[in-house]
Scaffold this active site. Structure first.
Site, PDB file in Angstrom:
ATOM      1  N   GLY A  23       0.837  -1.193   0.000  1.00 25.51           N
ATOM      2  CA  GLY A  23       0.000   0.000   0.000  1.00 25.51           C
ATOM      3  C   GLY A  23       0.870   1.241   0.000  1.00 25.51           C
ATOM      4  N   GLN A  64       2.823  10.035   1.168  1.00 27.72           N
ATOM      5  CA  GLN A  64       4.121   9.360   1.181  1.00 27.72           C
ATOM      6  C   GLN A  64       4.958   9.655  -0.056  1.00 27.72           C
ATOM      7  OE1 GLN A  64       2.299   5.338   2.245  1.00 27.72           O
ATOM      8  NE2 GLN A  64       4.255   5.287   3.329  1.00 27.72           N
ATOM      9  N   CYS A 112       6.017   0.100   7.222  1.00 30.33           N
ATOM     10  CA  CYS A 112       5.542   1.270   6.478  1.00 30.33           C
ATOM     11  C   CYS A 112       6.678   1.753   5.599  1.00 30.33           C
ATOM     12  CB  CYS A 112       5.134   2.368   7.469  1.00 30.33           C
ATOM     13  SG  CYS A 112       4.608   3.896   6.657  1.00 30.33           S
ATOM     14  N   LEU A 113       6.372   2.042   4.332  1.00 24.63           N
ATOM     15  CA  LEU A 113       7.433   2.431   3.394  1.00 24.63           C
ATOM     16  C   LEU A 113       8.105   3.747   3.804  1.00 24.63           C
ATOM     17  CD1 LEU A 113       5.832   1.439  -0.043  1.00 24.63           C
ATOM     18  CD2 LEU A 113       7.573   0.197   1.268  1.00 24.63           C
ATOM     19  N   HIS A 153      -4.402   1.203   7.371  1.00 30.07           N
ATOM     20  CA  HIS A 153      -3.073   1.831   7.450  1.00 30.07           C
ATOM     21  C   HIS A 153      -2.990   3.007   6.466  1.00 30.07           C
ATOM     22  CE1 HIS A 153       1.489   1.445   7.929  1.00 30.07           C
ATOM     23  NE2 HIS A 153       1.361   2.257   6.897  1.00 30.07           N
ATOM     24  N   GLU A 154      -3.476   2.788   5.234  1.00 21.46           N
ATOM     25  CA  GLU A 154      -3.397   3.856   4.223  1.00 21.46           C
ATOM     26  C   GLU A 154      -4.357   4.991   4.545  1.00 21.46           C
ATOM     27  OE1 GLU A 154      -0.817   3.717   2.580  1.00 21.46           O
ATOM     28  OE2 GLU A 154      -0.467   1.594   2.950  1.00 21.46           O
ATOM     29  N   HIS A 180      -2.832   7.348   6.899  1.00 22.93           N
ATOM     30  CA  HIS A 180      -1.904   8.285   6.247  1.00 22.93           C
ATOM     31  C   HIS A 180      -2.638   9.502   5.693  1.00 22.93           C
ATOM     32  CE1 HIS A 180       2.082   6.514   6.204  1.00 22.93           C
ATOM     33  NE2 HIS A 180       1.627   5.349   5.776  1.00 22.93           N
TER      34      HIS A 180
HETATM   35 ZN    ZN Z   1       2.590   3.566   5.845  1.00 23.39          ZN
END
Ligand code: ZN
Length: 183
Positions: free
Chosen positions: A45, A50, A107-108, A149-150, A153
């Site tokens: 995701g 991000q 998380c990226l 999670h997304e 963000h």
């Molecule tokens: Zn994340």
């Protein structure tokens, strides 16, 4: 085009994303780039903040494992993950359902950091689509977790906010390193 992923503590990660009101070529290109960027980074995701865009737009693909959910309904119809992933969504609304479960997340925007995160196990998500409509997704497992999670963000919330105080304490050195390195 692969976009640059921003790392904590980039301020954009703490902003509430603007709703996507107009779906134009810029938004469509951003979504396509985000899918490419997510795959390049081996993520499941990615949210627009991000890649430095403070917008309520995110992409998710958990179709590498059909078994990562026990059910999936799209507008009330049973579907397989491969039929709808990757999904691109805008301006989401979530109903959180089911008992809370703890699973390991990454998380990226936080390289090399993982933690157990407690979240409701099921969602009913009403997601805006790039054709101007919307879709209702009911699911559990990794798909429910990735959507939550997304969506976090898109509202400036990060997975570290949901860690236990013991885990937060344990990672404080790594967060300090990231602040020094990327801040
Ligand atoms: Zn994340």
């Amino acid at each position: 085009m692969i976009r640059k992923i921003v790392f904590y503590p980039a301020p954009v990660l703490r902003q509430v994303g603007a709703r996507v009101e107009t779906i134009d070529d810029r938004v469509r290109q951003l979504a396509a780039d985000m899918i490419e960027t997510m795959y390049d980074a081996n993520g499941v995701g990615l949210a627009a903040p991000q890649v430095g865009e403070s917008l309520q737009l995110a992409v998710v693909d958990v179709s590498h494992d059909e078994e990562c959910v026990s059910y999936l309904r799209v507008n009330g119809e049973e579907k397989r993950l491969a039929e709808i992933c990757p999904i691109v969504f805008i301006n989401p609304r979530l109903e959180l359902l089911g008992p809370k479960e703890s699973e390991n997340e990454g998380c990226l925007s936080f390289p090399e950091l993982r933690g157990e995160i407690l979240r409701p196990s099921e969602v009913k998500a009403t997601l805006g689509t790039l054709d101007g409509g919307s879709v209702v997704i009911e699911t559990d497992g990794l798909f429910a977790r990735a959507i939550q999670h997304e969506v976090d963000h898109l509202f400036g919330r990060l997975f570290i906010d949901r860690m236990s105080s013991a885990r937060k304490h344990a990672i404080r050195g790594r967060l300090k390193e990231m602040q020094d390195h990327y801040g």
